[in-house]
Design an enzyme around this catalytic site. Structure first.
Site, PDB file in Angstrom:
ATOM      1  N   ASP A  21      44.031  36.812  39.109  1.00 20.64           N
ATOM      2  CA  ASP A  21      43.016  37.549  38.339  1.00 20.64           C
ATOM      3  C   ASP A  21      42.873  38.973  38.865  1.00 20.64           C
ATOM      4  OD1 ASP A  21      41.299  37.735  36.211  1.00 20.64           O
ATOM      5  OD2 ASP A  21      39.578  36.887  37.251  1.00 20.64           O
ATOM      6  N   GLY A  77      30.477  33.130  37.311  1.00 24.12           N
ATOM      7  CA  GLY A  77      29.121  33.071  37.821  1.00 24.12           C
ATOM      8  C   GLY A  77      28.505  34.416  38.103  1.00 24.12           C
TER       9      GLY A  77
END
Length: 675
Positions: A476, A363
């Site tokens: 991540d 996003g």
């Protein structure tokens, strides 16, 4: 004799002219009416103000630790060497604890005697920066501490939130008492509040002959009371070693305090001189604390008024589709973590392009300022399908909102509206690290800054893997997910792919998520993330920071595609430093650069069990452990020799640019798959 008088005259003259606090130190006794950096070993948040006040912690940072120790070791227990030096000692000091919130301070100060002034793997909060849950209570600690504790821990640790305790090898006190002092004039004990913000005086005296330890407390300026607060018989020769350091440790938790030492007197061979309060430096102006109290009261009043207005206008606002939100019954338990869309909309000026910070993962991210509190935030907008996995995902978001570490970006809360999930984080003014590494819009980071960032992120990952109540897999780790605060300290952020599980159990992840170039080879085969896969990503991140290159660059020649291969090639030639970032122009500590490059390879080992844990990584970076020799076999490292990894890379379209690889999920979105 004349020369000695001249020196003394010079010191006295210097004191009255420039107001430098007079200090005295000789072998095993000293008195400091204020401090300077030459007197002490300082660690963590500890600092010395220009006027000589020693500040151990401040109220701007949660979960903070500060240490200050006398520079020289002192002889204590000499029984093993056949000498007859006494174990008795005497000390007194003046301290002050100024809380962020009146009458609520965290967590306190401890005078301590321990074998070293250096600390590794200590916890803040109830452990006061001295121990951690795993070593608390061990006989090998050889620790004596007199704690001034301002927070009551759960369980049997503490008497109350305002007590003095005697601790031996453990933060569970042998003896403790609520903070009081005996008034010789009134003939009774009078209560005092440790977090009053007022200077207080503490005396500690140990008599080896009687095996008696006395602790006496009083407000600063009052003569030492005849009756101690604590008096216990203890044989310290069973606990103290021959060579020990004396000093102070302090810590904060979710509630914070400014914690100060104004003066300190110590004597290993007799009665310590008592401090003259009139000679001590003044505390920083405490009027700000009172102003803060008024501000807090005003904010609470405004908040109550605003809440009344919002409640009154709920029926009207619910009809306004612009701010319509998804709110299900199971979300009511999350209370403050659920932020309103209207507040976030206003904070980001309607998610305007001027507040746009960038896009990453799943996003876009916007900068904003929350109404009423002026807190700067970063809001990430993520697409979601509320029909599958949302309850479990939000539960994990709320859990991760309780993470507290100086090298993690704090997750403040969330909001759901139609097809969007909004995650709210602390705003980091310097943005992401990759902008400094790869973009000309940011200045070049020097090696000192880069090495500090690496150590900080490693500490944050260690906290996630081992030191929090659950294991947190970040999944991540990369430069674009490391954000820099105002002082360019690295903070690991973007927990959108993170996964939690209990210590001692196995993670149940079955989907490949992460970013190409940082994915461990076994992850592409099994889809099972572990702490080892996080370590692999951190290894790629270390090499990225040291070399100024992304882990994989498809645009280059074959030997330049995989960064691990290039570094291993340089290492084989005996020229590993050739892999360092050219923008550093050789301005780095050679030993540190070699350590980072070799440790990055070590973390990139194809066999998960051969990689170090994050605790070992932190030990290597701190210089507390020696890095083993690396295997001289290229096939042991990276992903270029892994068929699974090669197939994984080939699955991407030829036009896909790895140089700006986004986070990847094998099911398109973890929010759709329910993780």
């Amino acid at each position: 004799m004349a020369a000695g008088l001249t020196s003394l005259h010079f010191l006295i003259t210097l004191y009255f002219i420039v107001k430098i606090p007079l200090m005295f130190a000789q072998d095993d006794q000293f008195i400091y009416n204020g401090f300077n950096p030459e007197n002490l070993h300082l660690n963590g948040a500890a600092q010395i103000h220009p006027n000589g006040v020693l500040q151990l912690t401040n109220n701007s940072q949660e979960e903070e630790v500060g240490h200050a120790f006398y520079r020289l070791p002192l002889k204590f227990n000499t029984s093993s060497s056949g000498l007859t030096q006494a174990l008795s000692f005497s000390t007194n000091f003046v301290f002050a604890i100024v809380p962020e919130i009146p009458s609520k301070g965290g967590h306190g100060i401890a005078f301590t005697i321990r074998p070293s002034w250096k600390f590794t793997n200590v916890a803040a909060g109830n452990y006061l920066g001295l121990l951690n849950p795993s070593n608390n209570g061990r006989s090998t600690n050889h620790l004596l501490a007199i704690e001034l504790d301002t927070t009551k821990a759960q369980g049997p640790f503490d008497k109350d939130n305002n007590h003095v305790g005697i601790d031996v090898n453990s933060l569970k006190s042998n003896e403790s008492a609520t903070a009081t002092y005996f008034s010789d004039q009134e003939g009774k004990n009078i209560s005092v509040e440790l977090v009053s913000g007022n200077p207080m005086h503490l005396w500690i005296d140990y008599n080896e002959t009687e095996k008696l330890l006395n602790v006496t407390l009083a407000p600063a300026g009052i003569t030492k009371p005849n009756r101690p607060l604590l008096s216990t018989r203890i044989d310290l020769s069973q606990y103290l070693l021959e060579s020990m350091y004396v000093g102070f440790s302090a810590a904060t938790g979710t509630v914070t305090s400014d914690q100060y030492i104004l003066g300190w007197s110590f004597n290993k061979s007799g009665q310590a001189q008592s401090l003259d309060v009139s000679k001590l430096p003044q505390l920083p102006r405490q009027r700000k604390s009172k102003d803060r109290q008024g501000q807090i009261i005003m904010i609470l009043i405004i908040a109550v008024v605003v809440m009344l207005i919002l409640v009154t206008g709920t029926a009207y606002n619910s009809r306004r589709k612009k701010f319509e939100e998804i709110l299900e019954d199971w979300e009511k338990e999350y209370g403050p973590q659920r932020l309103t869309y209207k507040n976030l909309y206003n904070a980001t000026k309607g998610f305007s392009d001027k507040e746009f910070l960038g896009a990453g993962g799943f996003g876009k991210v916007y900068r904003g300022t929350l109404p009423f509190s002026n807190t700067q935030i970063a809001v990430k907008k993520v697409s979601h399908d509320s029909k599958q996995g949302m309850k479990e995902f939000v539960a994990e978001i709320i859990s991760m909102g309780r993470l507290r570490h100086r090298n993690l970006v704090k997750l403040l809360g969330y909001c759901r509206r139609r097809g969007e999930l909004l995650l709210v984080y602390d705003y980091m003014p310097n943005g992401s690290l990759d902008k400094f590494l790869y973009s000309n819009e940011k200045p070049n980071l020097n090696w000192i800054q880069r090495f500090r960032i690496l150590k900080g992120v490693a500490s944050g990952l260690l906290y996630l893997h081992e030191e929090w109540e659950q294991v947190v897999l970040h999944r991540d780790v990369k430069a674009s997910n490391v954000l820099l605060d105002a002082e360019l300290n690295g903070r690991l952020g973007d927990f959108g792919l993170a996964r939690l599980y209990d210590h001692g159990t196995n993670p149940q992840t079955t989907h490949v998520v992460g970013t190409v170039g940082y994915l461990a080879p076994e992850l592409t085969r099994t889809g099972r993330a572990t702490t080892c896969t996080d370590v692999f990503s951190f290894g790629a991140f270390m090499l990225e920071v040291a070399c100024g290159r992304r882990p994989i660059e498809l645009q280059g020649l074959p030997e330049e595609v995989v960064l691990v291969d290039y570094i291993f090639l340089c290492c084989g030639k005996g020229a590993i430093l050739d892999a360092s970032d050219p923008r550093l122009e050789g301005n780095y500590v050679v030993e540190e650069m070699e350590l980072v490059l070799k440790l990055g390879l070590f973390c990139s080992h194809l066999v998960p069990e051969a990689r170090p844990s994050m605790r070992q990584v932190v030990q290597f970076l701190d210089g507390n452990a020696k890095l083993p020799e690396l295997p001289n076999d290229k096939a042991c490292f990276g992903t270029s020799t892994s068929n699974e990894a090669s197939d994984f890379l080939l699955s991407f379209p030829s036009s896909f640019s790895i140089a700006s690889a986004p986070s990847y999920s094998s099911n398109d979105s973890i929010l759709r798959s329910g993780r």
